[in-house]
Design a protein around this motif. Structure first.
Motif, PDB file in Angstrom:
ATOM      1  N   ALA A 206       0.701  -1.163  -0.021  1.00 48.99           N
ATOM      2  CA  ALA A 206      -0.022  -0.031  -0.005  1.00 48.99           C
ATOM      3  C   ALA A 206       0.782   1.267   0.072  1.00 48.99           C
ATOM      4  CB  ALA A 206      -0.860   0.197   1.332  1.00 48.99           C
ATOM      5  N   PHE A 207       1.952   1.191   0.623  1.00 46.30           N
ATOM      6  CA  PHE A 207       2.859   2.429   0.961  1.00 46.30           C
ATOM      7  C   PHE A 207       3.537   2.665  -0.580  1.00 46.30           C
ATOM      8  CE2 PHE A 207       6.678   4.543   2.301  1.00 46.30           C
ATOM      9  CZ  PHE A 207       6.179   5.431   3.323  1.00 46.30           C
ATOM     10  N   LEU A 208       3.808   1.648  -1.193  1.00 47.76           N
ATOM     11  CA  LEU A 208       4.583   1.667  -2.351  1.00 47.76           C
ATOM     12  C   LEU A 208       3.591   2.247  -3.620  1.00 47.76           C
ATOM     13  CD1 LEU A 208       6.861  -1.327  -2.665  1.00 47.76           C
ATOM     14  CD2 LEU A 208       7.663   0.993  -2.131  1.00 47.76           C
TER      15      LEU A 208
ATOM     16  N   GLU B  76      -1.380   4.455  -1.935  1.00 46.60           N
ATOM     17  CA  GLU B  76      -2.885   4.353  -1.853  1.00 46.60           C
ATOM     18  C   GLU B  76      -3.443   5.430  -1.342  1.00 46.60           C
ATOM     19  OE1 GLU B  76      -3.989   0.568  -0.557  1.00 46.60           O
ATOM     20  OE2 GLU B  76      -3.198  -0.630  -2.178  1.00 46.60           O
ATOM     21  N   VAL B  77      -4.428   5.861  -1.863  1.00 40.56           N
ATOM     22  CA  VAL B  77      -5.292   6.810  -1.368  1.00 40.56           C
ATOM     23  C   VAL B  77      -6.712   6.276  -1.397  1.00 40.56           C
ATOM     24  CG1 VAL B  77      -6.228   9.168  -1.726  1.00 40.56           C
ATOM     25  CG2 VAL B  77      -3.732   8.707  -2.000  1.00 40.56           C
ATOM     26  N   PRO B  78      -7.597   6.488  -0.303  1.00 39.52           N
ATOM     27  CA  PRO B  78      -8.833   5.544  -0.331  1.00 39.52           C
ATOM     28  C   PRO B  78      -9.675   6.303  -1.349  1.00 39.52           C
ATOM     29  CG  PRO B  78      -8.367   6.592   1.784  1.00 39.52           C
ATOM     30  CD  PRO B  78      -7.397   7.072   0.854  1.00 39.52           C
TER      31      PRO B  78
ATOM     32  N   LYS C 274      -3.970   9.654   8.594  1.00 43.79           N
ATOM     33  CA  LYS C 274      -4.481   8.393   9.203  1.00 43.79           C
ATOM     34  C   LYS C 274      -4.683   7.478   7.933  1.00 43.79           C
ATOM     35  CE  LYS C 274      -6.195  10.205  13.662  1.00 43.79           C
ATOM     36  NZ  LYS C 274      -7.520  10.417  14.091  1.00 43.79           N
ATOM     37  N   LEU C 275      -5.302   8.136   6.805  1.00 46.06           N
ATOM     38  CA  LEU C 275      -5.659   7.663   5.718  1.00 46.06           C
ATOM     39  C   LEU C 275      -4.553   7.141   4.758  1.00 46.06           C
ATOM     40  CD1 LEU C 275      -9.143   9.431   5.043  1.00 46.06           C
ATOM     41  CD2 LEU C 275      -8.756   7.294   6.026  1.00 46.06           C
ATOM     42  N   VAL C 276      -3.548   7.963   4.802  1.00 42.80           N
ATOM     43  CA  VAL C 276      -2.504   7.940   3.708  1.00 42.80           C
ATOM     44  C   VAL C 276      -1.010   7.861   4.272  1.00 42.80           C
ATOM     45  CG1 VAL C 276      -1.783   9.241   1.533  1.00 42.80           C
ATOM     46  CG2 VAL C 276      -3.785   9.315   2.172  1.00 42.80           C
ATOM     47  N   PRO C 277      -0.727   6.597   4.792  1.00 46.21           N
ATOM     48  CA  PRO C 277       0.577   6.555   5.360  1.00 46.21           C
ATOM     49  C   PRO C 277       1.669   7.126   4.640  1.00 46.21           C
ATOM     50  CG  PRO C 277      -0.870   4.598   5.692  1.00 46.21           C
ATOM     51  CD  PRO C 277      -1.452   5.330   4.685  1.00 46.21           C
ATOM     52  N   SER C 278       1.606   6.976   3.293  1.00 47.29           N
ATOM     53  CA  SER C 278       2.721   7.694   2.389  1.00 47.29           C
ATOM     54  C   SER C 278       3.105   9.086   2.796  1.00 47.29           C
ATOM     55  CB  SER C 278       2.489   7.473   1.036  1.00 47.29           C
ATOM     56  OG  SER C 278       2.363   6.119   0.526  1.00 47.29           O
ATOM     57  N   LEU C 279       2.288   9.841   3.462  1.00 47.00           N
ATOM     58  CA  LEU C 279       2.479  11.280   3.555  1.00 47.00           C
ATOM     59  C   LEU C 279       3.518  11.383   4.703  1.00 47.00           C
ATOM     60  CD1 LEU C 279       1.114  14.188   2.855  1.00 47.00           C
ATOM     61  CD2 LEU C 279       0.018  14.083   4.955  1.00 47.00           C
TER      62      LEU C 279
ATOM     63  N   LEU D  10      -3.747  14.749  -3.408  1.00 47.62           N
ATOM     64  CA  LEU D  10      -3.577  13.425  -3.260  1.00 47.62           C
ATOM     65  C   LEU D  10      -3.689  12.392  -4.490  1.00 47.62           C
ATOM     66  CD1 LEU D  10      -4.264  13.365   0.362  1.00 47.62           C
ATOM     67  CD2 LEU D  10      -2.075  13.177  -0.586  1.00 47.62           C
ATOM     68  N   GLN D  11      -4.803  13.103  -5.432  1.00 43.80           N
ATOM     69  CA  GLN D  11      -5.188  12.084  -6.469  1.00 43.80           C
ATOM     70  C   GLN D  11      -4.400  12.341  -7.452  1.00 43.80           C
ATOM     71  OE1 GLN D  11      -9.405  13.276  -6.812  1.00 43.80           O
ATOM     72  NE2 GLN D  11     -10.043  11.708  -5.415  1.00 43.80           N
TER      73      GLN D  11
END
Length: 664
Positions: A330-332, A335-337, A368-373, A506-507
């Motif tokens: 998901a990190f790579l 992923e964005v909901p 919380k929703l996007v760990p990549s941030l 984010l999109q």
């Protein structure tokens, strides 16, 4: 340990690198042959002895990264990519610097496979290399095994070290102890104007020692010294490595050797012939001898074995860490909901506030929703409101956190963030005041050119920041940023639009987004009863429709001034006008909409007024020559925000009077 290649084949390989550079630049009648010739030994040792890569899987996450910061020496990189087996055939080298080739004058990451970052603006590559090394540490701290051995090898020249951005980034690297970074300094003592002594006399090694780097000095043409220095650098713990390599530009050329002319011009047919004779080179132009092909095939075998061994370890790691492996995927994927916007709308702050404060509240949900941030501020987090709450700060030996402290280094922050984005997995953000976007504009431009998802969060978006005065008050910055291709500039007016700003940013997977957020509290915009929040995501939209039919006047405002338009509309409609209010939330997103939507929103033949606390003239090109453009076309002043609003005509009363006077 590096393989001991046949000395004759190794020397032939080094001469191949030199002759490819000479031939390509000569054919193009443009380019920089001298630096690739001077760096041939260093590049050969890095690529054949240490750099882990797989041309069959160029995006292998466990690979090392190579950065040529002095990008004008691009033929060095193109030669190495070709020899190493990347998808860069010899015909592309023959087509150097030509239209539609994969070998432009400076390396471009989005164009050529194997090029890790776009370099050319000097110093940027150093910052990107720091970003790569930092990103590797951040990944390693989160996921362990897959990133344990990732290293960054970089080359920089005199120009890179003279540009301030490299110093800012190098200071960050030393402070964080990025011991997975090895930077070679091509100390050839030549620039375009002549010897570096014309303008440069500092001891670069001592400077890097002061930054906290491990520094070595070598002869950059002595292969044994190069290998020994790399071995020592790889063994060094807790410090990045800086290798001062004394080299000679156009090394091997009888007349161009150590000359400024060899820096940026073809050597000429006669000099090339003489050079090749001196090298014992008796091959046609653009020849790669079979012995050289065989040597690099040996290296490919080594790399394939390393990759297979890594795959074995990686598979074992995934089996033993199923949940963590899914997190890595998901990190790579960054992923964005899919329903991010809807989730952000449910969590919007209720009270009226400055959009910098609202953004921070929304950012906590995003985090919380996007760990990549992951990101930080140029020493302004208390003002930009960009800390991720509950997360630790990134520090030397502590890379588990998400809050970066870049120090007062806007330009370095930008280049490091670009490197983090290029590494993969991370959606970086860098924050400062909007006025200081000027300090980091080259990095912002490169993020757009490289099509990288980076977030540039700017606060204090207008003269309304108040008493700090004109040095801190942005006037031309809105349109200065809007002029950068592939950069989205979002200027939200309230909580709803701030949520839309984060959603758009984010999109967007193939370009950066710049936020412009207010210091001052802004009122919540009262939109029409049937308003659909998704309209905001179209960039420009109708916030309040005209009463009683088609509008005869359209007020277009952005961000902090949208409430002025809604206030003026109320008064103008009482006077008998039919007024539509359009929010100019993001012009770039609006331009991407279909022509029917754009025409329906801003129909021709209807009078239009723009309202924005910044340069007004560019709005005329958007709204037409017959529009009224209210803004600020001078530098600001030091005073409380309410005084500034009155003096600059940015109150509901002043806007209403200006519009009424114009209509009459």
């Amino acid at each position: 340990m590096p393989r001991d290649y046949d000395p004759k084949a190794a020397l032939l390989s080094i001469n191949t690198i030199k002759t490819l550079a000479m031939d390509a630049v000569q054919k193009a009648n443009s380019g920089h042959p001298g630096t690739p010739m001077g760096l041939a030994e260093i590049a050969f040792e890095i690529w054949t002895g240490y750099l882990r890569y797989d041309p069959k899987d160029p995006h292998w996450i466990g690979r090392d990264r190579f950065v040529l910061s002095n990008g004008h020496a691009s033929m060095l990189l193109y030669s190495m990519l070709h020899l190493a087996g990347f998808d860069l055939p010899l015909k592309e080298l023959e087509n150097f610097r030509q239209w539609d080739s994969k070998t432009p004058g400076h390396p471009e990451s989005h164009l050529t496979v194997g090029v890790e970052t776009t370099t050319g603006p000097l110093g940027q590559g150093v910052g990107n290399a720091v970003g790569f090394a930092l990103a590797a540490k951040l990944h390693q701290a989160r996921f362990g095994e897959p990133f344990n051995d990732v290293r960054v090898y970089a080359i920089a020249g005199d120009g890179d070290l003279m540009e301030g951005v490299s110093g800012e980034a190098s200071s960050i690297a030393g402070h964080l102890g990025l011991d997975n970074l090895i930077l070679f300094y091509d100390d050839n003592k030549i620039t375009i104007e002549g010897e570096t002594s014309l303008a440069y006399s500092e001891d670069a090694g001592k400077r890097y020692e002061a930054y906290g780097w491990f520094v070595q000095h070598i002869d950059g043409h002595d292969r044994a010294q190069i290998r020994a220095a790399i071995d020592r650098a790889r063994a060094e713990k807790g410090r990045p490595s800086f290798i001062v390599a004394r080299t000679h530009i156009a090394n091997g050329a009888p007349n161009a050797h150590d000359t400024a002319e060899a820096h940026g011009a073809p050597l000429g047919e006669e000099e090339i012939a003489a050079t090749k004779k001196g090298l014992g080179w008796d091959y046609p132009k653009f020849t790669v001898p079979e012995e050289v092909r065989a040597l690099f095939a040996q290296r490919a075998t080594d790399n394939t074995a390393e990759h297979q061994a890594w795959n074995t370890r990686y598979d074992a790691w995934r089996k033993a860490n199923d949940a963590l492996a899914k997190q890595l995927d998901a990190f790579l994927a960054k992923e964005v909901p899919a329903d991010l916007y809807e989730q952000l709308l449910k969590a919007l702050p209720e009270k009226e506030d400055a959009t910098r404060n609202i953004s921070n509240a929304i950012q906590q949900t995003v985090a919380k929703l996007v760990p990549s941030l992951i990101g930080g501020s140029a020493d302004l987090a208390p003002s930009t409101k960009t800390l991720i709450k509950g997360s630790a700060g990134v520090a030397k030996g502590q890379f588990e956190g998400r809050n970066m402290h870049f120090g007062i280094r806007e330009h370095g922050m930008g280049s490091v963030c670009n490197g983090m984005a290029l590494f993969g997995g991370i959606i970086p953000y860098g924050a400062t005041f909007l006025i200081f976007s000027d300090y980091m504009r080259p990095s912002v431009r490169l993020s757009a050119l490289m099509e990288q998802q980076a977030l540039w969060i700017y606060t204090h978006d207008s003269v309304m920041l108040g008493e700090d005065g004109p040095t801190h008050q942005p006037i031309e910055q809105n349109f200065a940023l809007r002029l950068i291709p592939n950069l989205f500039f979002v200027r939200p007016a309230d909580a709803l639009e701030t949520a839309a700003a984060w959603t758009l940013a984010l999109q967007r997977r193939h370009g950066p987004t710049a936020f412009a957020l207010s210091r001052q509290k802004l009122p919540k915009i009262a939109r029409d009863a049937n308003f659909d929040p998704k309209n905001v995501l179209r960039g420009l939209y109708t916030a309040q429709e005209a009463s009683g039919g088609k509008p005869d006047l359209i007020l277009v405002a952005s961000g902090s001034e949208l409430h002025l338009a809604t206030g003026a509309r109320e008064r103008l409609e009482k006077a008998g006008r039919k007024v539509r209010v359009v929010s100019a939330f993001c012009l770039e997103q609006f331009h991407a909409q279909d022509a029917a939507y754009r025409e329906a929103l801003l129909p021709r033949g209807v009078k239009k007024v723009s309202i924005e606390a910044g340069r007004s003239e560019p709005w005329r090109a958007i709204l037409g020559d017959d529009s009224l453009n209210l803004g600020i076309d001078r530098f600001g002043a030091s005073a409380p925000d309410k005084v500034l609003a009155e003096k600059f005509g940015l109150t509901v009363d002043a806007v209403t009077k200006s519009v009424e006077g114009w209509l009459k």
